[in-house]
Write an enzyme that holds these catalytic residues in place. Sequence first.
Site, PDB file in Angstrom:
ATOM      1  N   LYS A  18       0.925  -0.913   0.182  1.00 37.10           N
ATOM      2  CA  LYS A  18      -0.156   0.246  -0.294  1.00 37.10           C
ATOM      3  C   LYS A  18       0.752   1.132   0.122  1.00 37.10           C
ATOM      4  O   LYS A  18       2.167   1.397  -0.154  1.00 37.10           O
ATOM      5  CB  LYS A  18      -0.728  -0.451   1.241  1.00 37.10           C
ATOM      6  N   TYR A  58     -11.629  -3.586  -4.338  1.00 38.98           N
ATOM      7  CA  TYR A  58     -12.475  -3.167  -3.263  1.00 38.98           C
ATOM      8  C   TYR A  58     -14.376  -3.938  -3.098  1.00 38.98           C
ATOM      9  O   TYR A  58     -14.246  -2.973  -2.453  1.00 38.98           O
ATOM     10  CB  TYR A  58     -12.354  -2.468  -2.289  1.00 38.98           C
ATOM     11  N   ASN A 121      -2.786  -0.192   6.807  1.00 35.57           N
ATOM     12  CA  ASN A 121      -1.914  -1.595   7.441  1.00 35.57           C
ATOM     13  C   ASN A 121      -0.685  -2.062   5.796  1.00 35.57           C
ATOM     14  O   ASN A 121      -0.185  -3.436   6.113  1.00 35.57           O
ATOM     15  CB  ASN A 121      -2.762  -2.652   7.685  1.00 35.57           C
ATOM     16  N   HIS A 124      -1.752  -5.448   1.426  1.00 32.54           N
ATOM     17  CA  HIS A 124      -3.276  -6.530   1.182  1.00 32.54           C
ATOM     18  C   HIS A 124      -2.343  -8.249   0.372  1.00 32.54           C
ATOM     19  O   HIS A 124      -1.730  -7.855  -0.108  1.00 32.54           O
ATOM     20  CB  HIS A 124      -3.744  -5.586  -0.277  1.00 32.54           C
ATOM     21  N   GLU A 135      -8.327 -11.627  -8.113  1.00 33.71           N
ATOM     22  CA  GLU A 135      -7.473 -10.576  -7.945  1.00 33.71           C
ATOM     23  C   GLU A 135      -5.945 -10.196  -8.681  1.00 33.71           C
ATOM     24  O   GLU A 135      -5.738  -9.771  -9.419  1.00 33.71           O
ATOM     25  CB  GLU A 135      -6.701 -10.156  -6.441  1.00 33.71           C
TER      26      GLU A 135
HETATM   27  N1  UDP Z   1     -10.440  -1.801   6.748  1.00 35.46           N
HETATM   28  C1  UDP Z   1     -10.698  -0.480   7.605  1.00 35.46           C
HETATM   29  N2  UDP Z   1     -11.476  -0.947   8.386  1.00 35.46           N
HETATM   30  C2  UDP Z   1     -12.481  -2.228   8.980  1.00 35.46           C
HETATM   31  C3  UDP Z   1     -11.916  -3.163   7.896  1.00 35.46           C
HETATM   32  C4  UDP Z   1     -11.101  -2.926   7.188  1.00 35.46           C
HETATM   33  O1  UDP Z   1     -10.004   0.478   7.419  1.00 35.46           O
HETATM   34  O2  UDP Z   1     -12.708  -1.963  10.048  1.00 35.46           O
HETATM   35  C5  UDP Z   1      -9.212  -1.410   5.669  1.00 35.46           C
HETATM   36  C6  UDP Z   1      -7.884  -2.379   6.128  1.00 35.46           C
HETATM   37  O3  UDP Z   1      -6.983  -1.620   4.996  1.00 35.46           O
HETATM   38  C7  UDP Z   1      -8.345  -3.607   5.154  1.00 35.46           C
HETATM   39  C8  UDP Z   1      -9.499  -3.537   3.853  1.00 35.46           C
HETATM   40  O4  UDP Z   1     -10.098  -2.510   4.713  1.00 35.46           O
HETATM   41  O5  UDP Z   1      -6.838  -3.982   5.128  1.00 35.46           O
HETATM   42  C9  UDP Z   1      -9.822  -4.050   3.240  1.00 35.46           C
HETATM   43  O6  UDP Z   1     -10.479  -4.789   4.245  1.00 35.46           O
HETATM   44  P1  UDP Z   1     -10.598  -6.674   4.831  1.00 35.46           P
HETATM   45  O7  UDP Z   1     -11.081  -7.261   5.878  1.00 35.46           O
HETATM   46  O8  UDP Z   1     -10.701  -7.474   3.238  1.00 35.46           O
HETATM   47  O9  UDP Z   1      -9.029  -6.596   5.492  1.00 35.46           O
HETATM   48  P2  UDP Z   1      -8.105  -8.106   4.054  1.00 35.46           P
HETATM   49  O10 UDP Z   1      -8.203  -8.877   3.924  1.00 35.46           O
HETATM   50  O11 UDP Z   1      -7.154  -6.114   4.089  1.00 35.46           O
HETATM   51  O12 UDP Z   1      -7.209  -8.254   6.250  1.00 35.46           O
HETATM   52 MG    MG Z   2      -9.156  -9.139   2.206  1.00 38.72          MG
END
Ligand code: UDP
Ligand code: MG
Length: 155
Positions: A18, A58, A121, A124, A135
């Site tokens: 990211k 997304y 974070n 991805h 993806e």
């Molecule tokens: N995210 C966020 N707040 C939330 C959940 C997700 O900002 O409550 C963001 C976070 O950066 C995450 C991304 O949205 O990496 C996609 O969410 P997902 O649940 O798919 O998490 P991941 O698969 O990236 O662990």
């Molecule tokens: Mg995810």
Amino acid sequence: EQPGEEQKHMQTTLVIIKPNGVQGGIIGEIIARYEKARLSIAALRIRNITREEADGFYAEHRGKGFFTELVDFMTSGPVVLLALRGEKAVEAVRQMNGATNPKNAQPGTIRFDFAPSMGENVVHSSDSPESAAREVAYWFKDSELVNYPAASHLL
Ligand code: UDP
Ligand code: MG
């Protein structure tokens, strides 16, 4: 299934470093971790992505409270798009990246070591083989994926 996955349990998964990972100067550190885990780089590109691309990528999160912030962040600077191949690569990379919220991530994971917050974070990764297929194909043509055996003998 991606090319070169005739071997059982061989998978290709999609990683995005990211914008804060790129701007933070840890592209090499992150990719080194994957190589050390015997994952090979099937495709690699650095570029800016558009809001439209981020929205489509997304799509499962459309309408959620964090969606606009997520798209804002993902388009705030260049990202690295990375297809990684290896034995059970989807789960292996999820484990290496750590929990979505870095407060819940295990020590030694990328998110524990580098992520300042859940919204930013650092990485991805695809969450299932089905997501990985979608993806990888979202960002790369089949002809852009290469195949070679991962090795660590020069590391
Ligand atoms: N995210 C966020 N707040 C939330 C959940 C997700 O900002 O409550 C963001 C976070 O950066 C995450 C991304 O949205 O990496 C996609 O969410 P997902 O649940 O798919 O998490 P991941 O698969 O990236 O662990
Ligand atoms: Mg995810």
